[in-house]
Design an enzyme around this catalytic site. Structure first.
Site, PDB file in Angstrom:
ATOM      1  N   THR A   1       0.861  -1.173   0.000  1.00  0.00           N
ATOM      2  CA  THR A   1       0.000   0.000   0.000  1.00  0.00           C
ATOM      3  C   THR A   1       0.905   1.232   0.000  1.00  0.00           C
ATOM      4  OG1 THR A   1      -1.623  -1.330   1.120  1.00  0.00           O
ATOM      5  CG2 THR A   1      -1.750   1.006   1.559  1.00  0.00           C
TER       6      THR A   1
ATOM      7  N   ASN B   1      -3.672  -3.162  -3.161  1.00  0.00           N
ATOM      8  CA  ASN B   1      -3.506  -4.347  -2.326  1.00  0.00           C
ATOM      9  C   ASN B   1      -2.120  -4.928  -2.541  1.00  0.00           C
ATOM     10  OD1 ASN B   1      -4.051  -6.209  -0.380  1.00  0.00           O
ATOM     11  ND2 ASN B   1      -5.028  -7.647  -1.757  1.00  0.00           N
TER      12      ASN B   1
ATOM     13  N   GLY C   1       1.735  -1.634   4.677  1.00  0.00           N
ATOM     14  CA  GLY C   1       2.247  -2.740   5.484  1.00  0.00           C
ATOM     15  C   GLY C   1       1.198  -3.794   5.797  1.00  0.00           C
TER      16      GLY C   1
ATOM     17  N   SER D   1     -10.073  -3.790   5.832  1.00  0.00           N
ATOM     18  CA  SER D   1      -8.727  -3.269   5.587  1.00  0.00           C
ATOM     19  C   SER D   1      -7.999  -3.075   6.914  1.00  0.00           C
ATOM     20  CB  SER D   1      -8.854  -1.921   4.875  1.00  0.00           C
ATOM     21  OG  SER D   1      -7.616  -1.262   4.815  1.00  0.00           O
ATOM     22  N   SER D   2      -6.683  -2.904   6.822  1.00  0.00           N
ATOM     23  CA  SER D   2      -5.903  -2.515   8.009  1.00  0.00           C
ATOM     24  C   SER D   2      -5.387  -1.091   7.884  1.00  0.00           C
ATOM     25  CB  SER D   2      -4.695  -3.440   8.178  1.00  0.00           C
ATOM     26  OG  SER D   2      -5.108  -4.739   8.449  1.00  0.00           O
TER      27      SER D   2
ATOM     28  N   THR E   1      -4.227   2.104  -1.996  1.00  0.00           N
ATOM     29  CA  THR E   1      -3.627   0.803  -2.325  1.00  0.00           C
ATOM     30  C   THR E   1      -4.244   0.110  -3.529  1.00  0.00           C
ATOM     31  OG1 THR E   1      -3.001  -1.329  -1.349  1.00  0.00           O
ATOM     32  CG2 THR E   1      -5.174  -0.512  -0.807  1.00  0.00           C
TER      33      THR E   1
ATOM     34  N   GLN F   1      -7.937  -6.461  -4.544  1.00  0.00           N
ATOM     35  CA  GLN F   1      -8.455  -6.230  -3.193  1.00  0.00           C
ATOM     36  C   GLN F   1      -9.452  -7.299  -2.731  1.00  0.00           C
ATOM     37  OE1 GLN F   1      -6.867  -4.136  -0.777  1.00  0.00           O
ATOM     38  NE2 GLN F   1      -7.145  -2.658  -2.430  1.00  0.00           N
TER      39      GLN F   1
ATOM     40  N   ASP G   1      -8.698  -9.318   0.281  1.00  0.00           N
ATOM     41  CA  ASP G   1      -8.846  -8.834   1.666  1.00  0.00           C
ATOM     42  C   ASP G   1     -10.148  -9.307   2.320  1.00  0.00           C
ATOM     43  OD1 ASP G   1      -6.410  -7.685   2.005  1.00  0.00           O
ATOM     44  OD2 ASP G   1      -7.070  -5.610   1.814  1.00  0.00           O
TER      45      ASP G   1
HETATM   46  N1  GLY Z   1      -4.954  -4.190   1.240  1.00  0.00           N
HETATM   47  C1  GLY Z   1      -4.360  -3.783   2.446  1.00  0.00           C
HETATM   48  C2  GLY Z   1      -5.323  -3.196   3.405  1.00  0.00           C
HETATM   49  O1  GLY Z   1      -6.357  -2.729   2.994  1.00  0.00           O
HETATM   50  O2  GLY Z   1      -5.111  -3.200   4.583  1.00  0.00           O
END
Ligand code: GLY
Length: 564
Positions: A373, A393, A465, A444-445, A391, A412, A415
């Site tokens: 990202t 992804n 990350g 997502s993170s 991102t 994505q 995820d």
């Molecule tokens: N694809 C990484 C996130 O959304 O956390």
């Protein structure tokens, strides 16, 4: 704060690490008086800053930086992906924008499983089936419509120029392009521009992308979601075996969300709400560690790592079970970040031994997300701040590149939890709350975050990350607040990560003291220095006591802070 500390003797306090940072020389990153942009590429930071110099605000610069990254940093910057932005205006008003991708209408829960219910390898990560409906163009237009002050022409023109003029390849980019050649070949029917043997200092020109951006400039957001670009994009995706339709693009909307806001000592932390897990997890971890005196324990000491690890373990366990798209699942956010609940979560923690993840509830689930990202932070000359993470992804997303339009498409869909209980490509495990449904946004993170101190703007920070984003943002905030590091030092400092499952502390290799690792091992922690050569590429801006701005641009990438 930290009431139990009073039991420590005066002598311990006198030799505590607390006094050390005051005596040492602080190494600051670049410092500017009025405004700053920090992003993954110098070209994008500079275009963002030019917009500010022209009198635009942080929101105009957000549009410029986001789209410049699509040109200058195709590894993660994008038109074919999505992201999140958190903002704080100079009057203290806060908010958040969700321009995350969503599942196409034809998506279904079992789309990545074979007839035996097993995950089909790579189907959710490579090629057209892995693509979620992109949100970036809708996101930047939503921002511009609500807060922009400069004409969109002024913002897009320099980006189109950059695409035509081209961007110089860096050494790190050369290595990345080389690494992904086999996958570009595997996924794309025809050879693509990125498949050439690019070397550092070569210039890559992006004429197709310039043409797409020009059409977007002429016709606005609808060009991407309903116009010629939409038709070409859907045609291309379907010809490559994908399921996205023109209707999917037409129905896409970016959504304004209420950010997660919580207190930690004298800080107020404002971060991204679901469908990102970032804000909720960050709040959980910070509230769990708040009663402990990290300053006393010392930066990256065994005790600090232990407390942060144990809080992270518990927060990531909750993440896996409870979090998903709030438009589809009900998330008990208030309860999850309630202080009593979190104190209770830490009740069994002891400095003597590691807690086992199998003993932490909502188990049997691991988590994996992409670390490719990108994040950027902006503070303008008016005092507005934005923090945005965007991102595709995976690196170059699905690796499917639409040569006619000039951009990569995301992967994505990975995820989502393709099969609740099974890890995705980055080891994160998900539950029912994050299962695939038509038009749902995948969890997502991403943790774009803004921090206030005593009611005033202190910091804008974030990082790529994947699952490590949350812990990297956490450690950067703590590095400044608890350990008195400058913004640049906080960004540079070695990082570690624990995400409940797998039950291990990932550490950046050769960055932590042998004695610290030995102490942790003796308490039952498993240390893995192989999995993540780097953890995050954090970019941030710190408001200094005199009101000037310090940039922290991560040395792990080609990241650059610029200001005036
Ligand atoms: N694809 C990484 C996130 O959304 O956390």
């Amino acid at each position: 704060m930290k009431n139990f500390l009073v039991i420590f003797s005066l002598s311990i306090l006198l030799i505590s690490c607390k006094s050390v940072p005051e005596k040492r020389t602080i190494n600051r990153g670049i410092v500017s008086e009025h405004a700053m942009v920090v992003s993954a590429r110098k070209e994008a930071s500079k275009i963002g800053l030019e917009i500010l110099k022209k009198g635009g605000n942080a929101f105009d610069a957000m549009v410029a930086t986001e789209l410049s990254l699509a040109v200058a940093y195709p590894f993660a910057g994008n038109l074919g992906g999505g992201g999140f932005m958190v903002y704080r205006k100079n009057n203290g008003e806060i908010g958040a924008l969700d321009y995350r991708e969503k599942a196409p209408q034809a998506a279904n829960k079992n789309m990545f499983l074979d007839e035996n219910g097993e995950i089909i390898p790579a189907k959710s990560t490579l090629g057209a089936m892995s693509i979620g409906v992109p949100g970036t163009v809708a996101g930047v237009f939503a921002v511009h419509e609500k807060f922009g002050t400069l004409p969109i022409q002024d913002i897009l023109s320099p980006i189109i120029e950059l695409a035509k003029k081209g961007v110089v390849v860096t050494k790190k980019q050369e290595n990345r392009l080389k690494k992904y050649q086999p996958l570009f070949k595997k996924v794309n029917k025809n050879s693509i521009q990125f498949g050439l043997q690019w070397k550092a200092n070569d210039t890559i020109k992006y004429f197709a992308l310039a043409a797409t951006l020009s059409r977007i400039l002429d016709h606005g957001k609808s060009e991407f979601y309903e116009g010629e670009t939409a038709k070409k994009l859907v045609n291309y995706i379907q010809n490559n075996g994908g399921i996205m339709t023109e209707e999917d693009l037409k129905k896409y909307e970016a959504k304004w969300r209420e950010p997660i806001e919580f207190r930690y000592d004298d800080l107020t932390v404002i971060s991204m709400s679901p469908p990102s897990s970032g804000g909720v997890c960050l709040a959980q971890i910070m509230k769990m560690i708040e009663p402990f005196d990290l300053q006393e324990f010392g930066h990256n000491s065994a005790r600090s790592i232990q407390v942060i690890t144990e809080a992270s373990r518990r927060a990531y366990a909750d993440r896996s079970f409870y979090l998903g798209d709030p438009d589809f699942v009900s998330i008990p956010i208030k309860e999850l970040i309630d202080e009593t609940y979190l104190n209770d979560r830490m009740k069994l923690f002891s400095f003597q031994n590691a807690t086992l993840s199998s003993e932490v509830s909502h188990g049997n689930i691991e988590i994996i997300e992409s670390d490719e990202t990108t994040h950027y932070s902006i503070i303008d000359q008016f005092g507005n701040a934005i923090s945005a993470t965007t991102t595709l992804n995976g690196a170059y997303g699905s690796k499917l590149y639409c040569a006619e339009l000039g951009f990569f498409l995301n992967n994505q869909m990975d995820d989502f939890s393709s099969k609740p209980g099974e890890p995705n490509m980055f080891g994160l495990i998900g539950a029912e709350a994050n299962s695939i449904q038509p038009e749902k946004r995948m969890l997502s993170s991403m943790t774009p975050t803004i921090v206030e101190k005593k009611g005033k703007l202190l910091m804008s920070v974030g990082t790529p990350g994947g699952s490590t984003i949350i812990t990297a943002v956490l450690q950067t905030i703590l590095n400044v607040h608890e350990f008195n590091l400058s913004m640049q030092e906080a960004v540079n400092a070695a990082r570690f990560h624990h995400q409940w499952l797998p039950d291990e502390i990932r550490m950046e290799p050769n960055s932590f003291k042998e004695s610290v690792k030995a102490e942790l091992k003796s308490k039952g922690y498993i240390i893995n220095e192989d999995r993540s050569p780097i953890i995050g590429k954090v970019d941030g801006i710190l408001v200094l006591d005199n009101g000037s701005l310090e940039g922290g641009a991560d040395k792990r990438g080609d990241d650059t802070a610029v200001g005036f």
